[in-house]
Design an enzyme around this catalytic site. Structure first.
Site: not given
Ligand code: S3P
Length: 433
Positions: A32, A99, A127, A171, A173, A319, A346, A350, A392
């Protein structure tokens, strides 16, 4: 201790973690900072920017759009081009694995009167992007994608109109994409989420002189806005600190201090859930820097018990859920995660990755459509597990390897560089015995 081994990483059982460390700057805040700086007037300095591949992808895309970014003694200087000041890129923009890059940057590109194409690696091209295409098209942008609304995205931007957008799934994003587009639209753009997701965009915009009205899961900006350059000092990434926190909790005799970590409540779901599971955590020197709370976190080895994660906490722990699953194997009783279907889309699926790897290590874990159930008090055995190309997952299973019997090999361990270059060395540094 862990030993380098090409893309395969060997993790040996560890006795305990001791000492203190800092973790790299927060990835979400760094993306950002770069993007807002690039649409501001003047030169913004970013201190402690995240060093991983994802944030580099954002910087590379911005450079192709004519933004000059260079390293200075203490950080990075970004020469902003003002609102709608990007140059048409000569080539396709490559967001790599990120993403956040593709979704947030689409919001800015939607306002630029030229055609650009943004894509990424194989994982990113799988995605879902409909979640940003739909609101941006409603704002007036013309965007092509494949039949399943996946990248590459071909964006023909222009004058945007403000909208109200209600997100079906929380979200940050998507919210940030629409808010960034809203900065360029004529009038008020507002967002509403079912639960509040990370709010770094809302907290950073005022540092650039933009008024944001935010109230829990609702936020709103008025455009066209004018951003003034500033200095952003990025706190340590709580998602990176998380691996050390969990490892210290589950290894008896551990005590660790992690300094200067972002403790924004929209990011600390893991800390709250671990606290409810009996983790011995404390916060020292809590302070606000640039609108974001940060603290030194002290963690001691803990007797954990299982928990059901409250659904409203899911966005603030999203996450860290793979890592929570690893912690849950060492807790007494069952841990249940539901309402987290987002984990399936993701960097990897996951839910599948966690259940598959824990199963290989000998733990009882059940896959649900929207989460998993993990049985506690499990002895893990060291085997070969796959990162599924997901940073992750690689790091969560490095933590599992520390408590397993025998050696754990992580295939595709290098994916950790996406958010945390140097992770395995940092882990070695605090392993005591
Ligand atoms: C991010 C938001 C979250 C998170 C991702 C980073 C961000 O994704 O999982 O790692 O920086 O805005 P969603 O917006 O899809 O929930």
């Amino acid at each position: 201790m862990c030993v380098a081994g090409g893309i395969m990483r060997r993790i040996r059982p560890a006795a305990r973690l001791r000492g203190e460390l800092t973790v790299p700057g927060d990835k979400s805040i760094s993306h950002r900072a770069l993007m807002l700086a690039s649409i501001a007037d003047g030169t913004t300095r970013i201190l402690n920017i995240a060093p991983g591949r994802d944030v580099r992808s954002t910087a590379n895309c911005l450079a192709r759009l004519g933004v000059s970014i260079h390293q200075t003694g203490s950080g990075v200087a970004v020469h902003g081009r003002g609102l709608c000041g990007f140059e048409q890129p000569a080539d396709c923009l490559d967001a790599g694995n990120s993403g956040t890059t593709v979704r947030l940057l689409s919001g800015i590109l939607a306002a630029h009167p030229f055609e650009s194409v943004i894509t990424g690696d194989e994982s990113l091209r799988r995605r879902p992007m409909a979640r940003v295409l739909e609101p941006l098209r409603r704002m007036g942008a013309s965007i092509d994608a494949d039949r399943e609304s996946r990248a590459p995205l071909r964006i023909r931007g222009g004058r945007l109109r403000p909208i109200h957008h209600a997100l079906p799934v929380a979200s940050a994003q998507v919210k940030s994409c629409v808010l960034l587009a809203g900065l360029h639209a004529d009038g008020e753009t507002s967002i509403e989420e079912p639960w509040v997701s990370r709010n770094h965009t809302e907290l950073m915009l005022p540092l650039f002189g933009v008024v944001v009205r935010a109230d829990g899961p609702s936020s709103c900006v008025s455009g066209p806005a004018r951003l003034r350059a500033t200095t952003i000092d990025v706190a340590g990434d709580p998602s990176s600190a998380a691996f050390f926190l969990v490892a210290a909790c589950v290894l008896p005799g551990s005590e660790l201090i992690i300094r200067d970590v972002c403790v924004n409540p929209t990011r600390t779901g893991l800390l709250r859930v671990l606290g409810s599971m009996g983790a011995r955590l404390s916060f020292e020197g809590v302070r606000i820097v640039g609108g974001e709370p940060r603290a030194d976190i002290v963690v001691r080895s803990s007797r954990l018990h299982g928990a059901a994660v409250p659904v409203d906490l899911i966005p603030s722990i999203i996450d860290e859920l793979p890592l929570l699953a690893v912690a849950a194997t060492q807790a007494e009783g069952e841990t249940v995660v539901r309402g987290a279907a987002e984990l399936r889309v993701k960097e990897a699926d996951r839910i599948h990755a966690v259940v598959r790897n824990l199963g290989l290590m000998g733990a009882h874990a059940t896959e649900l459509n929207d989460g998993f159930v993990i049985c506690g008090s499990q002895r893990l055995r060291g085997v070969v597990v796959d990162s599924f190309g997901d940073h992750r997952i690689a790091m969560a299973f490095a933590v599992a390897g520390l408590v397993a019997e025998g050696e754990t090999m992580i295939a595709g361990a290098g994916s950790a560089d996406v958010s945390y270059p140097g992770f395995y060395d940092a882990l070695d540094e605090v392993i005591d015995g």
